[in-house]
Design an enzyme around this catalytic site. Structure first.
Site, mmCIF file in Angstrom:
data_model
loop_
_atom_site.group_PDB
_atom_site.id
_atom_site.type_symbol
_atom_site.label_atom_id
_atom_site.label_comp_id
_atom_site.label_asym_id
_atom_site.label_seq_id
_atom_site.Cartn_x
_atom_site.Cartn_y
_atom_site.Cartn_z
ATOM 1 C CE1 TYR A 154 -74.174 -31.733 0.598
ATOM 2 C CE2 TYR A 154 -73.732 -28.848 -0.190
ATOM 3 C CZ TYR A 154 -74.471 -30.639 -0.090
ATOM 4 O OH TYR A 154 -76.040 -29.969 0.001
ATOM 5 C CD GLU A 155 -69.763 -32.125 3.874
ATOM 6 O OE1 GLU A 155 -68.733 -33.011 3.771
ATOM 7 O OE2 GLU A 155 -70.470 -31.594 4.017
ATOM 8 N N GLY A 156 -67.755 -35.964 0.000
ATOM 9 C CA GLY A 156 -67.342 -36.826 -0.506
ATOM 10 C C GLY A 156 -68.439 -37.354 -1.604
#
Length: 567
Positions: free
Chosen positions: A437-439
Site C-alpha cells: 500500500y501507499e504505492g
C-alpha cells in the site's frame, strides 16, 4: 512471549547523539526552545503509553479482529478506549500547528511515536496513521469554511480520516478511476461510486470519520488530470448521516485489527478540496506523508520482530556453539543458549543493522521535512531534494526488510516461530501489506529512477551524494560507483527506453545501501568506550552491516551493468 516495549534509550541516542537533532532544529525559529530534556520527556511518556496501553491489545486485535455487521464495524476489545485516551492526551497532534489545536513539536517526534506504535500494534496504529496527511491536505487546499469545520478535529485526532483512492478496476493506475462527482445547485457535489481497500472506512473509534475521495466531474478529461478531490464526512455538521456505506470488510492475511473496507458512495453530498482537476496535487500531500509513516512501520515491525527473536535466543538452550575445536557434547542442561551460535547471531545482528541505520535516515528525513516548512529558501530546496529521493527508498527498502527480516527473525524460533503462541508469525503476516500500500515498492523504485533521476540527468542524485560526502568528509567507493552506474543507465536508456523500469528495483536497493552506509558512518563516529554496552549493542551490528548487508551492493551493480550492456 511478552509484548513489545519501546527502547527509548536507543532511539534517543540516534536522535540526539548521532544526528544532534535538537541543535539542528533549534536553528529554525519555531523550535528555538527545543532541548534534550523536552525531547526525552516526550519520548518517555510516549513509550509508557505505547508499552502499557497499546501493545497489550495486539493479540486480541489479531485473533478477534474488526467485526462487520449490517454496515457497522466494531473494533477489537480495548481499541476504542485506547484511542480515546490517545487523542485526548494530544498524541495525534504532536506536530500540528498550535493554532489548530496541535503542540507544534518537530516531525521527528511524531514519526518516532508512530515507529513505536507500529511495532506495538500495527492494526491499531492504522487508525490514526493517515491523520497527519489528511490534516496537511485540508490545511493547504481546503476552503476556509471546510477548514473551520474539519481542520482542528482532524489535526487533534478527535475525528479520524480516510484516503479513498482505489477502485476495483483501478489500483495503482488512479487515472482509471470512475467515481463520479455531479455538481448540485447548492454548490456541493453528489458522489457515486465504489472504493476498495479503504483502511478505517468504518469503525466505532470516533464520533465522525472524514473521507477524502478522488472522483471525476462530468466534463473531466480521461486520465489522472481529470480527477478532483472531495471531502465527505460520515456525519454532517447538522448531525445527518451521509450516504456513505461500508458494504463489507476484507478477510486478510494479516492486519486483522484494522478494518479494510469496501465503501459505496450513493449520492453522498460532498465538497470539493482545491481546484477542479487538481485532485492528485492535493492528494499527494497526503500520500507523501503516508509513505514516510509506512517506512516507520517497516522499521518498527522489524524492531519488534528482533526483540522477540533476541529474547528467545537468550533463553533457549540447544546443542553447543562451535568452539573451533572438539569438545565433549553437553547435556540439555549444559547446552549453550542459541544466541551464542554464529548463524543466529548473524540473523540478529543483521536485522539490528537495518533498524539502527534506518532510524538515522528516517529521523533525518523528518528534520528535512521541518526545514522545508520553516527554513530559508535555499535550505528548503536542499531538504526537498533529500525528501524527494530518500522517501521512496525508505518506503520500499524498509518495508521489504520488515517482511523478509521479520521472516529471518521467525527462523530463530525454529518450529516455535510457526505457531501462534510466540507472536512472531503475526508480525510477518502484518508486515507484508506495507510492501503494497501507499504505492507498491515497485512503484517507489520507478518513481525514484524513471521519474526523478533519469529526467534531470542524475543531477539531483549527484547533489545528494555531494551532501553525504560533505557531511562525512569522504566519499565511499560505493557512492563513487553509484555515480558511475547512474551515468551508465543514462546512456543506455537512450537506446532502451524500458531500461529504467527493468533495473529500478536494483537501483533503489543500491541507493538504500549507500544511504545506510552513511548512516552507519554517523553512528560509528559517535561511539566511544563510554557508550553503554558498546561492543555488543553497537559494534556488532556495525560489523554485520559491513559483512552481511553492504555486499549486496556489488550484486545490484552487476545486475544493472549487465542490463546496460545489453540495452
Amino acid at each position: 512471549m511478552s509484548h513489545y516495549q519501546p527502547n527509548i534509550q536507543d532511539m534517543q541516542f540516534v536522535l540526539s547523539n548521532v544526528l544532534n537533532a535538537p541543535d539542528q532544529l533549534k536553528s529554525l525559529q519555531v523550535f528555538e526552545d527545543l532541548d534534550d530534556d523536552l525531547v526525552q520527556q516526550v519520548l518517555d511518556e510516549a513509550g509508557k503509553f505505547v508499552g502499557e496501553v497499546v501493545a497489550p491489545l495486539n493479540r486480541d486485535g489479531d485473533e478477534i479482529g474488526a467485526q462487520w455487521q449490517d454496515g457497522k464495524v466494531t473494533m477489537p476489545p480495548g481499541f476504542k478506549s485506547a484511542y480515546q485516551m490517545f487523542w485526548q492526551a494530544g498524541w495525534p497532534a504532536l506536530s500540528a500547528d498550535t493554532a489548530d489545536g496541535g503542540q507544534g513539536l518537530p516531525t521527528a517526534l511524531e514519526i518516532m511515536l508512530y515507529e513505536m506504535l507500529s511495532a506495538a500494534n500495527h492494526g491499531w496504529t492504522m487508525a490514526p496513521g493517515l491523520l497527519h496527511g489528511a490534516y496537511e491536505c485540508i490545511k493547504h487546499y481546503a476552503s476556509p469554511s471546510l477548514k473551520e469545520t474539519y481542520l482542528s478535529k482532524v489535526g487533534t485526532g478527535e475525528w479520524l480520516a480516510t484516503m479513498c483512492l482505489t477502485e476495483p478496476h483501478a489500483g495503482s493506475d488512479l487515472g482509471l478511476s470512475r467515481t463520479k462527482a455531479t455538481p448540485q445547485t447548492d454548490g456541493r457535489y453528489a458522489l457515486n461510486g465504489t472504493k476498495i481497500f479503504i483502511s478505517g472506512g468504518e469503525h466505532d473509534l470516533t464520533d465522525n470519520i472524514v473521507h477524502l475521495v478522488l472522483a471525476r466531474l462530468p466534463d473531466a478529461p480521461p486520465g489522472p488530470k481529470g480527477l478532483s478531490l472531495f471531502l465527505v464526512p460520515k456525519f454532517y455538521p447538522n448531525g445527518d448521516r451521509s450516504a456513505v456505506h461500508c458494504d463489507r470488510i476484507e478477510e486478510k492475511m494479516g492486519l486483522h485489527g484494522s478494518p479494510t473496507c469496501v465503501m459505496r458512495f450513493d449520492d453522498a453530498q460532498a465538497e470539493i478540496i482545491g481546484e477542479p482537476g487538481k485532485g492528485l496535487n492535493a492528494m499527494f500531500v497526503m500520500m507523501n506523508a503516508a509513505r514516510l509513516h509506512v517506512a516507520m512501520q517497516g522499521i518498527g515491525l522489524l524492531d519488534a520482530a528482533w526483540q522477540k527473536a533476541d529474547a528467545y535466543a537468550k533463553e533457549r538452550r540447544q546443542m553447543r556453539a562451535p568452539a573451533g575445536k572438539e569438545v565433549k557434547a553437553k547435556s540439555a542442561a549444559e547446552a549453550d543458549f542459541i544466541i551464542e551460535h554464529p548463524a543466529i547471531k548473524r540473523i540478529l545482528d543483521t536485522q539490528r543493522a537495518w533498524v539502527d541505520g534506518g532510524r538515522v535516515l528516517a529521523y533525518q528525513t523528518a528534520i528535512e521535512l521541518d526545514r522545508i516548512k520553516h527554513a530559508d529558501k535555499d535550505t528548503a530546496a536542499k531538504s526537498q531534494r533529500w525528501c524527494a529521493l530518500v522517501t521512496p527508498v525508505m518506503k520500499a527498502a524498509f518495508t521489504h526488510q520488515a517482511f523478509h527480516g521479520g521472516s529471518d527473525c521467525l527462523q530463530v524460533f525454529g518450529g516455535h516461530g510457526y505457531v501462534r503462541e510466540w507472536g512472531i508469525e503475526q508480525i510477518v503476516r502484518d508486515a507484508r501489506v506495507a510492501m503494497i500500500y501507499e504505492g507498491t515498492n515497485e512503484i517507489q523504485a520507478i518513481d525514484l529512477l524513471v521519474r526523478k533521476i533519469i529526467p534531470d540527468g542524475g543531477q539531483s542524485l549527484y547533489q545528494l551524494l555531494d551532501d553525504l560526502m560533505t557531511d562525512s568528509n569522504t566519499e565511499t567507493a560505493e557512492a563513487t560507483q553509484l555515480r558511475t552506474l547512474t551515468q551508465q543507465i543514462l546512456r543506455a536508456s537512450q537506446q532502451n527506453h524500458s531500461l529504467g523500469h527493468q533495473v529500478a528495483d536494483d537501483f533503489l536497493r543500491a541507493l538504500a545501501l549507500v544511504l545506510l552506509q552513511w548512516a552507519w558512518q554517523r553512528i560509528d563516529a559517535q561511539l566511544s568506550p563510554n557508550t553503554p554496552n558498546v561492543k555488543d549493542r553497537w559494534h556488532a551490528p556495525s560489523k554485520a552491516f559491513s559483512q552481511w548487508v553492504l555486499p549486496e551492493f556489488a550484486m545490484r551493480c552487476h545486475i544493472i551493468q549487465t542490463q546496460c550492456q545489453t540495452a
